[in-house]
Design a protein around this motif. Sequence first.
Motif, PDB file in Angstrom:
ATOM      1  N   ARG A  41       0.838  -1.197   0.000  1.00 18.26           N
ATOM      2  CA  ARG A  41       0.000   0.000   0.000  1.00 18.26           C
ATOM      3  C   ARG A  41       0.881   1.257   0.000  1.00 18.26           C
ATOM      4  O   ARG A  41       2.024   1.238   0.482  1.00 18.26           O
ATOM      5  N   ASP A  42       0.299   2.409  -0.486  1.00 16.56           N
ATOM      6  CA  ASP A  42       1.021   3.691  -0.452  1.00 16.56           C
ATOM      7  C   ASP A  42       0.795   4.370   0.891  1.00 16.56           C
ATOM      8  O   ASP A  42       0.165   3.784   1.790  1.00 16.56           O
ATOM      9  N   GLY A  81      -1.778  -1.115  -4.097  1.00 14.33           N
ATOM     10  CA  GLY A  81      -1.384  -1.021  -5.493  1.00 14.33           C
ATOM     11  C   GLY A  81      -0.838  -2.319  -6.052  1.00 14.33           C
ATOM     12  O   GLY A  81      -0.995  -2.605  -7.241  1.00 14.33           O
ATOM     13  N   ARG A  82      -0.226  -3.174  -5.209  1.00 19.11           N
ATOM     14  CA  ARG A  82       0.373  -4.411  -5.690  1.00 19.11           C
ATOM     15  C   ARG A  82       0.195  -5.524  -4.655  1.00 19.11           C
ATOM     16  O   ARG A  82       0.047  -5.248  -3.475  1.00 19.11           O
ATOM     17  N   VAL A  83       0.278  -6.722  -5.150  1.00 14.34           N
ATOM     18  CA  VAL A  83       0.320  -7.914  -4.288  1.00 14.34           C
ATOM     19  C   VAL A  83       1.512  -8.747  -4.733  1.00 14.34           C
ATOM     20  O   VAL A  83       1.563  -9.211  -5.883  1.00 14.34           O
ATOM     21  N   ILE A  84       2.483  -8.905  -3.829  1.00 12.83           N
ATOM     22  CA  ILE A  84       3.677  -9.690  -4.126  1.00 12.83           C
ATOM     23  C   ILE A  84       3.609 -10.969  -3.273  1.00 12.83           C
ATOM     24  O   ILE A  84       3.475 -10.896  -2.048  1.00 12.83           O
TER      25      ILE A  84
END
Length: 722
Positions: free
Chosen positions: A120-121, A127-130
């Motif tokens: 998250r920002d 924004g992304r899932v790693i």
Amino acid sequence: MAESREWAPPASGIPVPAGWPASAATHMALNGVGGFDWDLDRDRVHLDAQALRVLDVLPEEFDGGPRAMLSRLAPDEAAAVDRTVKQALAEGHASWGVYSRLTRRDGCRGWIRLRGRVVRDDAGRAGRVIGVVIDATDELAQAAACLREEEDRPTESNLVVEVTASLARAVTVRDVTAALTGNRRMDRLGIASLFLGQVEGGRVHVVSDAKETSWVPELQYTRIDDDYPMSEVVRTLTPRFITSPEEFARRYPGLWPHIEPLGPSAAAYLPLIAQGKPIGALGLLYRHKSTFSPQERDLLIALGGSIAQSLQRAMLFDQEHDIAQGLQTAMLPRTIPDVPGAGIAVRYRSARLARDIGGDWYDVVAVPGGKVAVVIGDVQGHDTHAAAVMGQLRIALRAYAAEGHPPASVMARASAFLHELDTDRFATCLYAQADPATGATLVVRAGHIDPLVRQADGSVRVLPTSGGLPLGLSAQFGLPEYPVTAAELAPGETLLMFSDGLVERPGADLDDGVRLLAGALRDGPSGLQNLADHLTTVMGEPATEDDMALLLLRREGDVAQPPARRRHQHVAPGDPRALAEARAMVRDAMAEWDMSDRADEAELAADELITNALVHTDGGAVLTLRLLPDPDPDPDPASVTAPAAAPAHDDAGPTRRVRVEVHDLAANWPRRRRPGDDELSGRGLLLVDRLADAWGVEPHGSGKSVWCEFHGPLRPSDTPAG
């Protein structure tokens, strides 16, 4: 449970580590872990090479979309993953994880584990899932095996506890095998077959198997030096665990063809060791099993120790029981004589405890006059002394009966014989002397149980008999007299005599056992030998700690033929009407039986006998008239007090008989005397002697019966066909 695999070269595309330490990529690749990077803003996914292999997606098939990443998942499985990700994003979770099933392109099904970290920002927007994707097929299978092992461990422990408790109650080898084969937990543990072997003279004898379908006749006896697992564990005293059919076939090629139809996947063979010596072996065949954990092996070895101790105890018991039973049986009659007109069946069952040699016996003796004497007895105690006393008493009683002594005299002499022996034992006894031709039966009871009678129609009744003291005690207390009970067996009727071991049960009333026996006698088969087997089977469960003997005596003949017709009349003292009715009954009966020409004589003789009973005894009298189909070829010399002169009206042809009996409760017997001319009494028996064809006196219950007979020509209807 630790996972162990055989070595295989790395899959194509997985780098082989060259330096030390290995890189993170190498760690992930060698352990089946792939990575993904999911750009939520663009809805694009990047999969590394290992992730593509785990998901079984070809590089040319993957277009970078989330749907393509989950293409090998079923629609509902893919939807579940999508819901998990959306829920984690909506609720502000930092990570998420899910297990899902996928189907590979070769048709095999497996499990994968997806785990992602949400990036998250500063404003908290995702924004992304790693994350990583892991092949979880082996992981979940291993976890399931661990759970099953934890569940089975208390079950196996409970099995050992239950079997050990059952073995503690086992007495015979049969009890030991029942404790092993009767436990239902063995099926739940996957035990397909169980074999118990016993070492006998250099061989292993398989004495039991858990299921009839498991029986292998070729393996019932094997030598200890044979190449069989039971023989091997007996030789080496070491358990043998087999974990695959291939291992079974390789180790024991001669045994495998016999065992293969049972479908085993594993087996355990345990030596049964007692006091340092092998006494047997236990074989367990499993289905759906491929390994034995250390805990399972320890439990099975402990189970083998308990079985060995119980088996040794049971083997010693069976040996002692066989010796005791052999001694007891040797003292019983080896053969039963054939008695014309009668059927006889005998049974004996030894006590449940091996050392308890009982004193029960039976005997059948042919006595003079075509009669038969049957005996059931029980000497006090359960030991070798009781058996020895029984053998001596049986022989003595048999000798007295064969000499022709009356039943009461036989019992009195037997009591005196037992009293003179150097023993403190007494014996109960039931003695019956029967005439198969007429059914006339005299019963003497010395402290024993009353017999039962099964009538021709199947109904059962108790035969009440007057009794005296047990043998030995009557002579000791100076009371040698034994009352005699007279009875009559009709054609087809069966007399049952038995010892108390047949009906006694611990904690139960004796009458309950007699009622149970009466029901078994009523419901039993018609054949005499089959009936004896039926009674032994029904009354032998549960087995008691006492031995038992039973004897069946059946009067043969045409059951359809009616028995001797009878009429009864009770005459009370001081009742002139009853005396008149008795005279009328005599006249009517003689007319009905076509004996009117002897009616006056019979009426006068009956009047004299009734008058004597009322005058010389206390209480009333019972008058009985019986029509007998044929003459008595040999009257009992012990019961006839004075034979009558042959009547002039009898011819040489066939005759029929009418017997007049007067029963009273007095023990004193009448005497025929010659009174003087001035005496007013004493002529009754002289008159009966002149009127009747025969007369006599017999013991009857607690009193006596004075009887006389009148003969007449046999009617054509009385003559049997042929």
